[in-house]
Scaffold this motif. Sequence first.
Motif, PDB file in Angstrom:
ATOM      1  N   SER A 192      25.499  53.629  64.585  1.00  0.00           N
ATOM      2  CA  SER A 192      25.387  52.735  65.742  1.00  0.00           C
ATOM      3  C   SER A 192      26.060  53.366  66.950  1.00  0.00           C
ATOM      4  O   SER A 192      27.174  53.888  66.853  1.00  0.00           O
ATOM      5  N   ASP A 193      25.367  53.298  68.080  1.00  0.00           N
ATOM      6  CA  ASP A 193      25.981  53.684  69.358  1.00  0.00           C
ATOM      7  C   ASP A 193      26.345  52.392  70.087  1.00  0.00           C
ATOM      8  O   ASP A 193      25.489  51.741  70.701  1.00  0.00           O
TER       9      ASP A 193
ATOM     10  N   ASP B  24      20.727  54.310  65.292  1.00  0.00           N
ATOM     11  CA  ASP B  24      19.915  55.515  65.131  1.00  0.00           C
ATOM     12  C   ASP B  24      19.829  55.817  63.649  1.00  0.00           C
ATOM     13  O   ASP B  24      20.833  55.764  62.926  1.00  0.00           O
TER      14      ASP B  24
ATOM     15  N   ASP C 263      20.855  49.594  68.819  1.00  0.00           N
ATOM     16  CA  ASP C 263      22.030  50.469  68.727  1.00  0.00           C
ATOM     17  C   ASP C 263      21.976  51.415  67.538  1.00  0.00           C
ATOM     18  O   ASP C 263      22.723  52.397  67.497  1.00  0.00           O
TER      19      ASP C 263
ATOM     20  N   SER D 287      27.886  51.853  72.703  1.00  0.00           N
ATOM     21  CA  SER D 287      27.806  51.847  74.172  1.00  0.00           C
ATOM     22  C   SER D 287      26.497  51.225  74.650  1.00  0.00           C
ATOM     23  O   SER D 287      26.350  50.902  75.832  1.00  0.00           O
ATOM     24  N   ARG D 288      25.554  51.041  73.726  1.00  0.00           N
ATOM     25  CA  ARG D 288      24.270  50.419  74.119  1.00  0.00           C
ATOM     26  C   ARG D 288      24.369  48.902  74.264  1.00  0.00           C
ATOM     27  O   ARG D 288      23.457  48.287  74.806  1.00  0.00           O
TER      28      ARG D 288
ATOM     29  N   SER E 181      31.435  56.859  71.044  1.00  0.00           N
ATOM     30  CA  SER E 181      30.857  55.510  70.938  1.00  0.00           C
ATOM     31  C   SER E 181      29.905  55.372  69.750  1.00  0.00           C
ATOM     32  O   SER E 181      29.375  54.295  69.508  1.00  0.00           O
ATOM     33  N   GLN E 182      29.694  56.462  69.011  1.00  0.00           N
ATOM     34  CA  GLN E 182      28.777  56.421  67.865  1.00  0.00           C
ATOM     35  C   GLN E 182      29.556  56.304  66.556  1.00  0.00           C
ATOM     36  O   GLN E 182      30.473  57.094  66.303  1.00  0.00           O
TER      37      GLN E 182
ATOM     38  N   LEU F  71      28.411  63.666  67.190  1.00  0.00           N
ATOM     39  CA  LEU F  71      28.431  62.276  67.648  1.00  0.00           C
ATOM     40  C   LEU F  71      29.406  62.095  68.803  1.00  0.00           C
ATOM     41  O   LEU F  71      30.441  62.762  68.874  1.00  0.00           O
ATOM     42  N   LYS F  72      29.062  61.185  69.697  1.00  0.00           N
ATOM     43  CA  LYS F  72      29.966  60.785  70.782  1.00  0.00           C
ATOM     44  C   LYS F  72      30.989  59.784  70.216  1.00  0.00           C
ATOM     45  O   LYS F  72      30.789  59.202  69.147  1.00  0.00           O
TER      46      LYS F  72
ATOM     47  N   ARG G 229      30.343  63.666  61.494  1.00  0.00           N
ATOM     48  CA  ARG G 229      30.501  63.512  62.949  1.00  0.00           C
ATOM     49  C   ARG G 229      30.326  64.857  63.652  1.00  0.00           C
ATOM     50  O   ARG G 229      29.687  64.945  64.702  1.00  0.00           O
TER      51      ARG G 229
END
Lengths: 216, 216
Positions: free
Chosen positions: A140-141, A91, A89, A143-144, A199-200, A196-197, A191
């Motif tokens: 961290s994302d 990046d 998760d 959503s993963r 979820s990030q 960033l999405k 952001r």
Amino acid sequence: MKKLIICLELLFLTGMLSAQAPKFIRLLPPNTDRGISVMKALSLRSSTTDWDTAGLILQDLSDLAWSANGMNRRETGKRTAPSALNAQDIDLYILLKSGIYIYDAAEHLLNLVAEGDFRDLAAGSQPEAAQAPVICLMVSDISRFNAGEEDQRLEWAAIDAGTVSQNIALFCASEGFATRPRVTMDKGNLRKILKLKDSQYLILNNPVSYNKVTDN
Amino acid sequence: MKKLIICLELLFLTGMLSAQAPKFIRLLPPNTDRGISVMKALSLRSSTTDWDTAGLILQDLSDLAWSANGMNRRETGKRTAPSALNAQDIDLYILLKSGIYIYDAAEHLLNLVAEGDFRDLAAGSQPEAAQAPVICLMVSDISRFNAGEEDQRLEWAAIDAGTVSQNIALFCASEGFATRPRVTMDKGNLRKILKLKDSQYLILNNPVSYNKVTDN
């Protein structure tokens, strides 16, 4: 000749030679013959607030990224840092004077995300941290993760960022480099720049520099 | 003679010699001359689910605890793992067959918290993890943070547990030992046995064993 190459690399990485940031930086393979033992590095591990401003040479930048969250088992794609559910998760963004890059562990290269010097945003309310030539930023994302409620996912994200950060700390200790894990940063503006999405999540950052040589 | 001492230590630590768990285990000073480099350990870092059942000898148990969260700067009391606001929020519990101990980093010893084998509670829904002779359990006391709302404190706690866990992972990689970071555990019953306060959170555990030698 070697010194000249290193010098050119340094100028290149710190963006002094070119007005434009390169679209990608191909990193050098990890040098696993360098540095001191884990136990010795643990005995020297510390956090600093005193940053040297010189840019890192390419081998050091390469080994920093690989240490943090590189691929250490190509056959499975697994990494130097574990992650909850092996979600990978985290990046790793690398902020240089020339721009913000994202680390592609599979290709072992840095891809340009935003041109320009945004280290002050990562430094946040502690502007001296922007003096470090490199700031590693762990995002961290969540959503993963293929399981867990949001609270649980955020806990996993923080744990996973902590493991990446400690890889950086021990690599730095093994090389005599300076670093410090920090939660302070201008998350709102980062952001936007990083696009960033939802979820990030921006979790942690580690400025990294050579050890400052002082007169005293 | 040295082998006999090691053998007695092993029997003692695994609780086979004495029906009673010792009230404390005085650990040996860290051996910083052992193991491989940080870079090599990163290249070998992995998580296992295959545990050897042999107890750790005292030097290995000692160096495991010190690596995880030992004191590496006696003059300031600072540790091998950083913590948010230097709150030193993480307590390291060590589960052995004979009992659960808490690591006193200043004195470098393990103090008995509960007699008996509770490794199955740390293993939770993955009973094979209870085969490991040692389970390291990271508990954060978020009341030690002198700032931050509860959400922020819980994020710091998870980051800090992640850094301790990665110290364990890299010590194990440097010695060829087996480990794995796990969030799975029977938190309800562990809370009772450890008599945790409301401000204490069970975050992570790392079973640790020697590397299992298989026939294939």
